[in-house]
Scaffold this active site. Structure first.
Site, PDB file in Angstrom:
ATOM      1  N   ASP A 157      -1.141 -63.592  95.296  1.00  0.00           N
ATOM      2  CA  ASP A 157      -2.371 -62.770  95.566  1.00  0.00           C
ATOM      3  C   ASP A 157      -3.650 -63.656  95.104  1.00  0.00           C
ATOM      4  OD1 ASP A 157      -0.705 -60.516  96.493  1.00  0.00           O
ATOM      5  OD2 ASP A 157      -0.370 -60.278  94.185  1.00  0.00           O
ATOM      6  N   ASP A 189       0.066 -60.384  91.114  1.00  0.00           N
ATOM      7  CA  ASP A 189       0.751 -60.978  90.168  1.00  0.00           C
ATOM      8  C   ASP A 189       0.124 -62.439  89.896  1.00  0.00           C
ATOM      9  OD1 ASP A 189       1.443 -62.881  92.400  1.00  0.00           O
ATOM     10  OD2 ASP A 189       3.437 -62.011  92.839  1.00  0.00           O
ATOM     11  N   CYS A 219     -30.868 -62.230  63.127  1.00  0.00           N
ATOM     12  CA  CYS A 219     -31.378 -61.544  64.238  1.00  0.00           C
ATOM     13  C   CYS A 219     -31.446 -62.159  65.448  1.00  0.00           C
ATOM     14  CB  CYS A 219     -32.852 -61.157  63.830  1.00  0.00           C
ATOM     15  SG  CYS A 219     -34.086 -62.535  63.889  1.00  0.00           S
ATOM     16  N   CYS A 233     -33.220 -65.522  65.960  1.00  0.00           N
ATOM     17  CA  CYS A 233     -32.464 -66.539  65.633  1.00  0.00           C
ATOM     18  C   CYS A 233     -31.524 -67.453  66.650  1.00  0.00           C
ATOM     19  CB  CYS A 233     -31.729 -66.266  64.232  1.00  0.00           C
ATOM     20  SG  CYS A 233     -32.729 -65.666  62.774  1.00  0.00           S
ATOM     21  N   ASP A 254      -1.386 -54.892  95.148  1.00  0.00           N
ATOM     22  CA  ASP A 254      -0.190 -55.876  95.699  1.00  0.00           C
ATOM     23  C   ASP A 254       0.780 -54.725  95.730  1.00  0.00           C
ATOM     24  OD1 ASP A 254       1.590 -57.551  96.904  1.00  0.00           O
ATOM     25  OD2 ASP A 254       2.080 -58.027  94.923  1.00  0.00           O
TER      26      ASP A 254
END
Length: 721
Positions: free
Chosen positions: A613, A609, A16, A19, A413
């Protein structure tokens, strides 16, 4: 703290959210640990560890916390997950205990003798339910609480009360509660089994990617073919790949022609043609031709390994929304135990019915198990990132996923993103029949993008070899073809050479207005004269306009950021339906433009790309890298698109939104079960059996809701888009 290694530690015994919080806390206390994140759905801890610290210390910390861990990767689970026989055995023993309840509804008296109820309930409690006692004991030793402690306390109380009542009133049949303890254990076991099966379905993406790795490869050595293990390959090896086989490693085709099915890697459904010189990716399927491949990358450097690592990282990290779960789970179990004690005492004092009070307290303990709370977020992230990966969208981490759903502006771009990035000969206006052959022959040996566009346009034309070819810096190219001295260059150079352009100046002006680059072909033999006008354009990708339209339908604004000239940028933007264009922008200025958009209050994604950029990708709320996935952009961007299709941008935002919605839905249902169920149990409205069923149902419903994400497909494809 400077970290040098990331350790993935399989952790067993977690049940759970409490834990998860306990294991994380234990790991973070280990000296040298910079961060630790534990995923309940994958049962894995991801730990950033400083140089010089032994990973064995992590295992010791997990074991001290009451759980099991190992440094070696966990063996692959069976296709069906946990065994079914404990659930079947518990159900077979519990059914006779539950039948009297059904009989009572029908007006029949089917009550079993007390000794038989004890005989049926005891193996369920202490044999099939032993896992709860074991885990509860470990939690107590670690001075913490978890789901198993709640189940063990609740069922032991019901079982113990029944044994006490049976011993006290052996001479007649008292009302016993063995069916409650046995039914709760059976229902919890059933819930965990169903939950395990469902969790395996959410992690199918990783297993499917791992299955793409072939075990062996056919190595060409000294003119012979030798079968070797894939992990023995090294760059430079030559592999023979037959039709129908998976490519064992990344490389370049050096012999043969074929098609490759890369759908599991890129999401592209159509096979891709491969010829000598083309790159191929390990894991793709060779279709119809026998090819020879020279290996370029193996092991962790391969595209497939990096994709798997990226998906694993995304699935192991927590979304910011999960911090709420962490805060709740830290105090949840102690608070529930306190509430159960208050329920017992309150009923006992107010009504004098201590037996009823104990059963209500048991119901509180059982329904409050925070299993669903711990599964709500990680299962959704695993399913969302997994289905996205199958369609060629790699989401770096949960934070990127949570950011993506809120994006309202996408900055593209232009070159290589909205356009193909490869100039084409958009217009050719000859004044002489053999002008194209002359231009192509002159540029046949050039690697310039415009030269390649001309030679591509002249494909199929017989070309003579150009001689005395020389480049004139800043002007163009000249040489001798068919005994004639010809030149290709700019308008400025033509003017310097005395070439009259009047015959084609109107065509050149029209091309310039369309944003195209203009070059001229001239014959310099004798008196210079014009032969042709050439206009070059970078054509928009055919999918780009559709991508912009889909974003607009979702309320997302598209912007173009480009270093190209204003005319070229405006021409492309008009064709794509983009109204906001920022042209002639340097890479560093792209980042500033993105920052300005963010300061205006918009959540901004930058699509590029991943190389030129990079500053803008880093400045945006979300960086989206276009390409084949082999670039370092896989590590720099929050999202990587495995194929250069702009339509994957709205698809990425869509799956992010759907995944975020699933997380919110799951957390809502997980909290509702507890917020509504605990008061009802405390008030005596829910019996322990109903509470057990509701608790099991909460986990299964959360994971089942998550699995609906697996049906997602990008808009325009078959399925639920």
């Amino acid at each position: 703290m400077q970290t040098s290694q990331v350790i993935r530690l399989p952790v067993e015994g977690m049940t759970c959210a409490s834990c998860v919080a306990r294991v994380e806390k234990a790991l973070k206390r280990v000296p040298g640990v910079a961060s630790a994140q534990v995923n309940l759905a994958t049962e894995t801890a991801t730990v950033a560890l400083a140089q010089g610290i032994s990973p064995a210390a992590l295992v010791a910390a997990v074991r001290d916390a009451g759980y099991e861990a190992q440094l070696a990767p966990r063996a692959a689970a069976s296709a069906h997950g946990a065994p079914w026989w404990p659930v079947a055995s518990a159900a077979a023993l519990t059914a006779p205990l539950m039948l009297p309840m059904l009989g009572a509804l029908l007006g029949a008296e089917w009550m079993l003798p007390g000794w038989l109820q004890l005989a049926l309930a005891t193996p369920v409690q202490f044999w099939l339910g032993a896992r709860f006692y074991s885990a509860a004991w470990k939690a107590l030793r670690a001075r913490t609480g978890n789901m198993d402690l709640l189940v063990a306390l609740g069922t032991s109380a019901a079982y113990g009360l029944s044994v006490y009542m049976l011993w006290l009133h052996w001479d007649h049949e008292p009302h016993l509660y063995f069916e409650a303890s046995a039914a709760v254990i059976t229902l919890v076991l059933l819930g965990k089994w169903l939950e395990g099966r469902a969790k395996r379905q959410t992690t199918e993406a990783i297993r499917a990617l791992q299955a793409l790795r072939p075990e062996t490869a056919r190595l060409r050595r000294g003119g012979e073919e030798v079968e070797v293990r894939v992990d023995e390959l090294k760059p430079g090896d030559e592999l023979v790949v037959r039709p129908g086989e998976r490519l064992p490693a990344d490389g370049t085709v050096i012999e043969g022609h074929t098609h490759a099915d890369e759908s599991m890697l890129t999401g592209e459904s159509l096979p891709v043609a491969k010829a000598p010189g083309d790159k191929v990716t390990g894991g793709a399927v060779n279709a119809e031709g026998l090819i020879v491949v020279r290996v370029s990358a193996v092991g962790a450097q391969s595209v497939l390994a990096r994709i798997i690592e990226l998906v694993e990282n995304a699935q192991s990290k927590k979304a910011p929304i999960e911090k709420l779960v962490d805060r709740v789970s830290a105090v949840f179990v102690p608070a529930v135990i306190g509430l159960a004690l208050a329920t017992l005492v309150g009923w006992g004092i107010s009504t004098g019915d201590w037996q009823g009070g104990l059963l209500n307290a048991v119901a509180v303990l059982v329904i409050a198990c925070p299993c669903a709370l711990g599964l709500a977020t990680p299962t959704a992230i695993i399913a969302g990132t997994g289905v996205a990966a199958r369609h060629g969208i790699l989401i770096k981490d949960a934070e990127a996923l949570e950011t993506a759903h809120a994006i309202r502006v996408v900055a593209f771009d232009k070159t290589g993103t909205l356009t193909a990035g490869k100039p084409v000969l958009a217009a050719f206006r000859p004044l002489e029949a053999e002008a194209l052959a002359l231009a192509a022959a002159l540029q046949a040996g050039s690697e310039h993008p415009l030269a390649r566009a001309v030679t591509a346009a002249a494909k199929g034309i017989s070309l003579e070899t150009a001689r005395d070819v020389r480049a004139v810096a800043g002007r163009g190219l000249e040489g001798r073809v068919r005994g004639r001295r010809v030149a290709i260059g700019s308008s400025r150079w033509m003017s310097e050479l005395g070439v009259e352009l009047g015959a084609l100046e109107a065509d050149a002006a029209q091309a310039a207005r369309a944003g195209q680059s203009v070059s001229w072909l001239a014959d310099l033999e004798g008196e210079p004269r014009l032969l042709a006008m050439m206009a070059f354009g970078d054509e928009p990708r055919r999918e780009a306009a559709e991508a912009v339209a889909r974003l607009a339908r979702r309320g997302v604004r598209s912007i173009m950021l480009t270093g190209d000239n204003r005319r070229a940028a405006d021409a492309v933007a008009r064709r794509l339906g983009i109204g906001d264009v920022r042209a002639e922008v340097l890479p560093v200025d792209k980042a500033a433009a993105v920052e300005a958009l963010r300061k205006g209050g918009a959540r901004v994604a930058m699509v590029g790309d991943g190389v030129n950029d990079a500053p803008a990708l880093a400045a945006a709320d979300l960086g989206i890298a276009m390409g084949s996935g082999t670039d370092v952009a896989m590590h720099a961007a929050g999202v990587t698109l495995m194929r250069s299709d702009p339509r994957l941008v709205p698809a990425a935002l869509d799956i992010a939104r759907r995944t975020h919605d699933k997380i919110r839905q799951n957390l809502f249902w997980a909290f509702v079960y507890n917020v509504v169920g605990i008061p009802l149990a405390a008030l005596g409205i829910l019996s322990p059996v109903i509470a057990g069923a509701a608790m099991a149902l909460s986990s299964v419903s959360v994971v089942g809701n998550t699995l609906l994400l697996k049906r997602w497909t990008p808009e325009g494809q078959d399925g639920d888009a």
